[in-house]
Design an enzyme around this catalytic site. Structure first.
Site, PDB file in Angstrom:
ATOM      1  N   GLN A 198       0.889  -1.170   0.000  1.00 45.40           N
ATOM      2  CA  GLN A 198       0.000   0.000   0.000  1.00 45.40           C
ATOM      3  C   GLN A 198       0.920   1.211   0.000  1.00 45.40           C
ATOM      4  O   GLN A 198       1.183   1.820   1.023  1.00 45.40           O
ATOM      5  CB  GLN A 198      -0.911  -0.027   1.233  1.00 45.40           C
ATOM      6  CG  GLN A 198      -1.764  -1.291   1.352  1.00 45.40           C
ATOM      7  CD  GLN A 198      -2.801  -1.445   0.243  1.00 45.40           C
ATOM      8  OE1 GLN A 198      -3.349  -0.455  -0.253  1.00 45.40           O
ATOM      9  NE2 GLN A 198      -3.081  -2.681  -0.157  1.00 45.40           N
ATOM     10  N   GLY A 239     -12.068   3.758   0.533  1.00 45.45           N
ATOM     11  CA  GLY A 239     -11.006   2.772   0.355  1.00 45.45           C
ATOM     12  C   GLY A 239      -9.945   3.191  -0.658  1.00 45.45           C
ATOM     13  O   GLY A 239     -10.057   4.227  -1.331  1.00 45.45           O
ATOM     14  N   HIS A 240      -8.950   2.338  -0.814  1.00 49.13           N
ATOM     15  CA  HIS A 240      -7.808   2.655  -1.674  1.00 49.13           C
ATOM     16  C   HIS A 240      -8.216   2.711  -3.151  1.00 49.13           C
ATOM     17  O   HIS A 240      -9.069   1.987  -3.605  1.00 49.13           O
ATOM     18  CB  HIS A 240      -6.654   1.682  -1.467  1.00 49.13           C
ATOM     19  CG  HIS A 240      -6.980   0.241  -1.569  1.00 49.13           C
ATOM     20  ND1 HIS A 240      -6.069  -0.736  -1.309  1.00 49.13           N
ATOM     21  CD2 HIS A 240      -8.118  -0.404  -1.877  1.00 49.13           C
ATOM     22  CE1 HIS A 240      -6.630  -1.905  -1.469  1.00 49.13           C
ATOM     23  NE2 HIS A 240      -7.862  -1.737  -1.815  1.00 49.13           N
ATOM     24  N   ASN A 241      -7.565   3.622  -3.852  1.00 47.92           N
ATOM     25  CA  ASN A 241      -7.718   3.773  -5.309  1.00 47.92           C
ATOM     26  C   ASN A 241      -9.046   4.384  -5.737  1.00 47.92           C
ATOM     27  O   ASN A 241      -9.331   4.451  -6.935  1.00 47.92           O
ATOM     28  CB  ASN A 241      -7.542   2.438  -6.041  1.00 47.92           C
ATOM     29  CG  ASN A 241      -6.256   1.726  -5.669  1.00 47.92           C
ATOM     30  OD1 ASN A 241      -5.259   2.365  -5.397  1.00 47.92           O
ATOM     31  ND2 ASN A 241      -6.278   0.417  -5.657  1.00 47.92           N
ATOM     32  N   SER A 259     -11.265   1.179  -5.274  1.00 48.20           N
ATOM     33  CA  SER A 259     -11.329   1.341  -6.724  1.00 48.20           C
ATOM     34  C   SER A 259     -12.703   1.755  -7.246  1.00 48.20           C
ATOM     35  O   SER A 259     -12.984   1.601  -8.434  1.00 48.20           O
ATOM     36  CB  SER A 259     -10.879   0.057  -7.429  1.00 48.20           C
ATOM     37  OG  SER A 259      -9.575  -0.293  -7.018  1.00 48.20           O
TER      38      SER A 259
END
Lengths: 330, 330, 330
Positions: A198, A239-241, A259
């Site tokens: 990450q 969340g990530h992305n 994402s």
């Protein structure tokens, strides 16, 4: 501030004594003589005029009224919000840099003019803070973080290394920005999860506001981005992305999985769940507690989706009615 | 690190120049010349080979390719995760103890070699911290807390007294571990709630990761336990007396009420709600926003439950389809 | 403390040796010789009498038992809770003021006798803290905050300026009190959201407990109020202008939108969502994950509502049964 100056600044028509001194904003019930209130609806005008406030912002419907100074405008609530901002800025004007003696600022950090760093805040190496931004007590600003101008960080915020924030960003207490996303690779031989890297980053554009104790993860390898003017309530998770557009509104406790793409002007109610790789196209609205399943695309400006899995509200309401019939109203 | 060394460490077959210097991991779009990327799917191989990365981890399907150094393995993503870990460890190697001058460490605390205590962290009496663990800025580590080796605590984490953590535990910013459970006894005479004692403890085993702003309560009289290798996302709540097994995965904003038992290898999606005294047997999967009612037992390795009350996914989907018919698709 | 003293304090009938020294409370499985346990149900009496505890609190059903000192009462769990409180108070007795040298207390703050301010806490100008209250490490207490007597703030709590708290209030780590509500006015010309003023305040009455990482917003122009004796679990969100009555119980991760009115004795399960301007009348119960739509009024003491939109549980169960039939049980 004189009422006349406020009238000019918020583009309203002054009616009555422009020399009245205004020091704050209030509601009809809480106002005192130097407060400004607003009335959007004709039916509250009488109580607005009778209350203790010094002046009233109201619509054209109030133009014939007497008994109090008035600011007449087509958008009383908007003018009121702007007046409140003006009055608050007057109170908080920062003329010089102020670093509390208990703060820890790394020698390599670059702080603009008028920056305030409050008690016990930690500013790590190579951090940049633009002019007039303030860092609250106990904040931890990681290495290489870039913060724009006129930002406000309330106490105990944590920003992970490498995060970038634009101008006029407000971050409320306890928020965590740029934390690791939730990604693992399972080793099928041992059954154990190994951490997927990450190491991406988080970019927050201008005019974003982030609520208390919300968390936004940085990208795994690339970036998470929150677009200009987006407003995020308390205890929200992103969340990530994820890629969020401009002027997105997200109510409390909503969660957005990795994402997801949330385009401009999307509105999410409270406790909404957006699964991974979802795309919400421009202007979509998801009602409170709605759930959008993985990889789903929802589209339609102003179209309201409801329920889990989220469907257009007309369809949702029909199903509710059918279910009510099935189950018996009692 | 040389590509050859990485190949050895992650057990992949090197094809091409093993002397390439690798300093980090990246995605196809973000890579630069000293980065390593991975390709799991044949259809991304061409862009992987064309991008700026120094080398590519890929499956056997890539063996015939030219133009870039390759690491060939059956599990590219897993090898990539391990390579990333190796590269990160190289950067962070801690050779000596480092206690920031603004940290407050009680005289009775015992810190192992290589421990880092960052700015303003507080370590109370009788705390133990194992070698190479790091305590982030502003963390508050209560009395009698025991932390194992190679743990990493990000800033502003609070650990209540008496909590025990194993080795290789990662705790993200703002998490609260060992807080009081939510238990009261109502006095029927006065209608008031009196606090039931919350004096048990919290045990977190090795290799657990806990997300930002998550909260885990200690036991009321006995213990709450989080088993080895369990991974917990952001804003998750785990109530008092819960027993979580090994390699459990819990996505963001899920809540687990008091005294629930979650066995090994259970997977919980985001915003799931588990009521008190529920038992989820080994390998059960509950989809996002699912709800499991009080005292319910769910079983079946790999069986997916969905909805509230959570039921097997086939049943859930049939009901959804029937409802859609009832309500009219539009 | 001698068992005899405890018997007197909790109004239980002592049977056996009143000179036994009791130092804590425990469960049947964790007890050692100076611990007190309780047994509410006849079927656990035998194991209670056999365990290592020094004494047992039990109902009248235990009166004929031998082998251990007993405290007999109609409400064993309540007596146990009170005994635990007594024993804890004995351990924590604060005889003098204690301000840690790393705390930052503004000269204008007024701290009562017996107040403790822990490491790195920040107390801003014009704050008042009543006698015997304690402020945990890293807390940030904003200007003009008023805190009553015997309050306990765990580490890293943030209280925004102007918040008022009564006596015997407990606030767990990471909670944020008095943050800005989520209110904007959209400028239809530019499409941008402008911040509506959030300048009201938050009032928390006596005997309230607030869980870890929960957030309560202050009023926009007026006040948010949490009534006496209300208990709030972890990660709960309460929006601006909400009015909560007395002895309300709110389980983890529940969210209450702005301007909701929650009357006395309401019980909300975990992950419940209450939309804006809802009114829950006295004694209403909403089950876990329930959702109450905007402006809805629910009424009925002890009436249980379930589902989204929340309806009386009988109706909810009938609909579930009908859906199960529709979809096929498998």
């Amino acid at each position: 501030m004189k009422l006349r100056e406020i009238a000019g600044a918020v583009d309203a028509r002054l009616q009555g004594d422009g020399n009245i001194e205004i020091t704050g904003v209030a509601s009809i019930t809480s106002a005192s003589e130097h407060d400004l209130i607003f009335v959007e609806d004709h039916k509250f005008l009488a109580s607005g005029l009778e209350c203790a406030a010094g002046a009233v912002i109201a619509g054209e419907f109030a133009a014939a009224s007497r008994g109090k100074a008035l600011l007449i405008t087509d958008h009383p609530k908007l003018a009121f919000a702007r007046a409140a901002k003006l009055l608050a800025e007057g109170k908080q004007a920062r003329t010089e840099r102020k670093i509390h003696q208990t703060a820890t600022v790394h020698l390599s950090a670059r702080l603009g003019p008028g920056v305030w760093v409050e008690e016990r805040a930690v500013i790590a190496e190579d951090v940049q803070v633009g002019e007039n931004s303030s860092i609250g007590a106990g904040c931890s600003i990681g290495r290489d973080v870039k913060i724009g101008r006129n930002c406000e960080f309330y106490p105990n915020v944590t920003i992970y290394p490498g995060t970038t924030l634009g101008d006029h960003v407000i971050v409320h207490a306890g928020a965590v920005l740029g934390s690791d996303g939730f990604g693992y690779v399972r080793d099928s031989r041992t059954g154990r999860y190994e951490k997927f890297p990450q190491v991406g980053r988080l970019v927050i554009e201008d005019d974003v506001e982030i609520g208390a104790n919300s968390t936004i993860d940085r990208g795994a390898l690339d970036e998470t981005r929150i677009g200009r003017g987006t407003k995020i309530d308390n205890l929200v998770h992103i969340g990530h992305n994820c890629q969020l557009g401009e002027n997105v509104v997200i109510a409390a406790q909503t969660g957005i999985s990795g994402s997801a793409v949330i385009e401009n002007d999307v509105v999410l109610g409270g406790q909404v769940g957006i699964a991974d790789h979802v795309r919400l196209e421009e202007g979509v609205i998801v009602g409170a507690q709605g759930g959008v399943p993985s990889r789903k695309i929802l589209r339609g400006k102003g179209v309201v989706f409801w329920g889990t899995p989220a469907r257009p509200i007309q369809q949702y309401l029909k199903q509710l009615a059918a279910m009510a019939k099935l189950g018996g109203k009692r």
